[in-house]
Design a protein around this motif. Sequence first.
Motif, PDB file in Angstrom:
ATOM      1  N   ASN A 274      12.759 -15.933  98.753  1.00  0.00           N
ATOM      2  CA  ASN A 274      13.223 -15.407 100.051  1.00  0.00           C
ATOM      3  C   ASN A 274      12.667 -14.005 100.322  1.00  0.00           C
ATOM      4  O   ASN A 274      13.408 -13.070 100.652  1.00  0.00           O
ATOM      5  CB  ASN A 274      14.753 -15.379 100.115  1.00  0.00           C
ATOM      6  N   VAL A 275      11.362 -13.863 100.162  1.00  0.00           N
ATOM      7  CA  VAL A 275      10.718 -12.574 100.384  1.00  0.00           C
ATOM      8  C   VAL A 275       9.581 -12.726 101.393  1.00  0.00           C
ATOM      9  O   VAL A 275       9.183 -13.841 101.747  1.00  0.00           O
ATOM     10  CB  VAL A 275      10.155 -11.989  99.068  1.00  0.00           C
ATOM     11  N   ASP A 276       9.070 -11.584 101.835  1.00  0.00           N
ATOM     12  CA  ASP A 276       7.945 -11.554 102.764  1.00  0.00           C
ATOM     13  C   ASP A 276       6.822 -10.755 102.106  1.00  0.00           C
ATOM     14  O   ASP A 276       6.967  -9.561 101.853  1.00  0.00           O
ATOM     15  CB  ASP A 276       8.375 -10.884 104.080  1.00  0.00           C
ATOM     16  N   ILE A 277       5.709 -11.434 101.791  1.00  0.00           N
ATOM     17  CA  ILE A 277       4.585 -10.778 101.125  1.00  0.00           C
ATOM     18  C   ILE A 277       3.558 -10.351 102.175  1.00  0.00           C
ATOM     19  O   ILE A 277       3.070 -11.177 102.953  1.00  0.00           O
ATOM     20  CB  ILE A 277       3.937 -11.712 100.090  1.00  0.00           C
ATOM     21  N   GLN A 278       3.258  -9.070 102.178  1.00  0.00           N
ATOM     22  CA  GLN A 278       2.317  -8.507 103.142  1.00  0.00           C
ATOM     23  C   GLN A 278       1.074  -8.004 102.416  1.00  0.00           C
ATOM     24  O   GLN A 278       1.174  -7.377 101.357  1.00  0.00           O
ATOM     25  CB  GLN A 278       2.989  -7.367 103.923  1.00  0.00           C
ATOM     26  N   LEU A 279      -0.088  -8.284 102.991  1.00  0.00           N
ATOM     27  CA  LEU A 279      -1.363  -7.950 102.353  1.00  0.00           C
ATOM     28  C   LEU A 279      -2.030  -6.775 103.058  1.00  0.00           C
ATOM     29  O   LEU A 279      -2.216  -6.803 104.282  1.00  0.00           O
ATOM     30  CB  LEU A 279      -2.302  -9.153 102.377  1.00  0.00           C
ATOM     31  N   GLU A 280      -2.385  -5.755 102.277  1.00  0.00           N
ATOM     32  CA  GLU A 280      -3.118  -4.618 102.842  1.00  0.00           C
ATOM     33  C   GLU A 280      -4.572  -5.019 103.103  1.00  0.00           C
ATOM     34  O   GLU A 280      -5.219  -4.474 103.990  1.00  0.00           O
ATOM     35  CB  GLU A 280      -3.060  -3.436 101.874  1.00  0.00           C
ATOM     36  N   ASP A 281      -5.055  -5.987 102.303  1.00  0.00           N
ATOM     37  CA  ASP A 281      -6.427  -6.478 102.460  1.00  0.00           C
ATOM     38  C   ASP A 281      -6.371  -8.003 102.633  1.00  0.00           C
ATOM     39  O   ASP A 281      -6.036  -8.730 101.693  1.00  0.00           O
ATOM     40  CB  ASP A 281      -7.251  -6.117 101.229  1.00  0.00           C
ATOM     41  N   PRO A 282      -6.689  -8.519 103.821  1.00  0.00           N
ATOM     42  CA  PRO A 282      -6.626  -9.970 104.076  1.00  0.00           C
ATOM     43  C   PRO A 282      -7.498 -10.789 103.121  1.00  0.00           C
ATOM     44  O   PRO A 282      -7.246 -11.987 102.919  1.00  0.00           O
ATOM     45  CB  PRO A 282      -7.131 -10.097 105.523  1.00  0.00           C
ATOM     46  N   ALA A 283      -8.511 -10.164 102.515  1.00  0.00           N
ATOM     47  CA  ALA A 283      -9.420 -10.893 101.623  1.00  0.00           C
ATOM     48  C   ALA A 283      -8.727 -11.356 100.344  1.00  0.00           C
ATOM     49  O   ALA A 283      -9.264 -12.189  99.610  1.00  0.00           O
ATOM     50  CB  ALA A 283     -10.626 -10.006 101.272  1.00  0.00           C
ATOM     51  N   ILE A 284      -7.527 -10.854 100.105  1.00  0.00           N
ATOM     52  CA  ILE A 284      -6.791 -11.256  98.899  1.00  0.00           C
ATOM     53  C   ILE A 284      -6.549 -12.762  98.888  1.00  0.00           C
ATOM     54  O   ILE A 284      -6.532 -13.395  97.832  1.00  0.00           O
ATOM     55  CB  ILE A 284      -5.446 -10.490  98.810  1.00  0.00           C
ATOM     56  N   VAL A 285      -6.374 -13.368 100.054  1.00  0.00           N
ATOM     57  CA  VAL A 285      -6.076 -14.804 100.115  1.00  0.00           C
ATOM     58  C   VAL A 285      -7.267 -15.653  99.685  1.00  0.00           C
ATOM     59  O   VAL A 285      -7.121 -16.862  99.474  1.00  0.00           O
ATOM     60  CB  VAL A 285      -5.624 -15.225 101.536  1.00  0.00           C
ATOM     61  N   ASN A 286      -8.429 -15.049  99.557  1.00  0.00           N
ATOM     62  CA  ASN A 286      -9.613 -15.810  99.156  1.00  0.00           C
ATOM     63  C   ASN A 286      -9.680 -16.036  97.643  1.00  0.00           C
ATOM     64  O   ASN A 286     -10.531 -16.785  97.170  1.00  0.00           O
ATOM     65  CB  ASN A 286     -10.887 -15.085  99.618  1.00  0.00           C
ATOM     66  N   ASN A 287      -8.800 -15.384  96.905  1.00  0.00           N
ATOM     67  CA  ASN A 287      -8.800 -15.521  95.448  1.00  0.00           C
ATOM     68  C   ASN A 287      -8.178 -16.843  95.014  1.00  0.00           C
ATOM     69  O   ASN A 287      -7.337 -17.418  95.709  1.00  0.00           O
ATOM     70  CB  ASN A 287      -8.002 -14.376  94.819  1.00  0.00           C
ATOM     71  N   LEU A 288      -8.612 -17.304  93.834  1.00  0.00           N
ATOM     72  CA  LEU A 288      -7.991 -18.458  93.186  1.00  0.00           C
ATOM     73  C   LEU A 288      -7.243 -17.964  91.950  1.00  0.00           C
ATOM     74  O   LEU A 288      -7.665 -16.991  91.317  1.00  0.00           O
ATOM     75  CB  LEU A 288      -9.051 -19.482  92.778  1.00  0.00           C
ATOM     76  N   ILE A 289      -6.156 -18.631  91.605  1.00  0.00           N
ATOM     77  CA  ILE A 289      -5.391 -18.185  90.449  1.00  0.00           C
ATOM     78  C   ILE A 289      -4.922 -19.377  89.624  1.00  0.00           C
ATOM     79  O   ILE A 289      -4.558 -20.429  90.168  1.00  0.00           O
ATOM     80  CB  ILE A 289      -4.169 -17.337  90.903  1.00  0.00           C
ATOM     81  N   THR A 290      -4.967 -19.205  88.320  1.00  0.00           N
ATOM     82  CA  THR A 290      -4.431 -20.194  87.377  1.00  0.00           C
ATOM     83  C   THR A 290      -3.387 -19.490  86.519  1.00  0.00           C
ATOM     84  O   THR A 290      -3.718 -18.564  85.772  1.00  0.00           O
ATOM     85  CB  THR A 290      -5.533 -20.771  86.478  1.00  0.00           C
TER      86      THR A 290
END
Length: 326
Positions: A274-290
Amino acid sequence: MPMNNQKFESLIDQYLKGLLNKQEVEYVENWLDSLENKEAFDTLPAQELANDKQVMYNKLTARINNHEQKRGTVIFSFSRNKFLKIAASVIIIVAAGFLSRESLLNLIAPHRSTYVAGTAGSIKKQILSDGTIVWLKGNSKLIFPLTFGHGDRKVTLQGEALFEVAKDAQHPFLIYCGSLTTKVLGTSFNIRNTGSEIAVSVLTGKISLTTGQSKELMLYANENAVYSEPQATITKAQKAGRALHELTKGTEYDMAFNDAGMRDVIQRIEKKFNVDIQLEDPAIVNNLITADMTDQSLQKTMEMISQALNLEVQIKGPIILLQPKI
């Protein structure tokens, strides 16, 4: 007798300082309880709402002023500075016309119990004040304090729920379910009360089970036990219990990611906590994570993301800011 801030502050002052006896405290708390249905209050016309509040206040103060029974022992103890902050907040609430039970409970009696109830065929999520997440299943009910105090964290369960208990070694988490008491420090497990028996399945960590008539039984990850109400006995199950996917179905318990896009990861985290995550740099969404963030607190989850993607994380209540480390 008009309800002004000075009189309201005086009434709250008596309550907080423990100057009301048991019966008078009940008057105050019954008044708070009468404000429980905030949704119903919001549908009332403004004038009718103001009149109802005035009537309740008049009845309360009349009962207390006319009561001549000897004062009882102290119920609550606050520092003067603490009280002034509370009183100031109450005055603001009253002046703004906001007199909901929820607001008053948070200010006056933060450790009072409340409850949440589920409905048939659904799963209801409840995040407790310590960060523990409870997935309430079907027609079940959870009774818990609005905020936990300095001692043990205690809740009562009727029915079935999946718990993801926040880790806190100094404050054990106790679940009372029928005659069975489950004690944990930080783990995930499922409890199901059918009336005649209570089944417990541990997903991670360890817990202890106790009842008034039997010895303590320790359960570890992937172990199960059954408490029989008629026989008042706890037995560790020899065969496998319900499958993990069955216990966690309909919840956001599973937070394992394999080459997942950050956009999906962020959405999953937002939904679970129940949180709201805000990105200072939109390019963060381009990352992949395992990573496997299952059964991790919000703080730990964000630490894992920070380490994996070299991000700076700031948690400000329900708002989380992510930005690349400089």
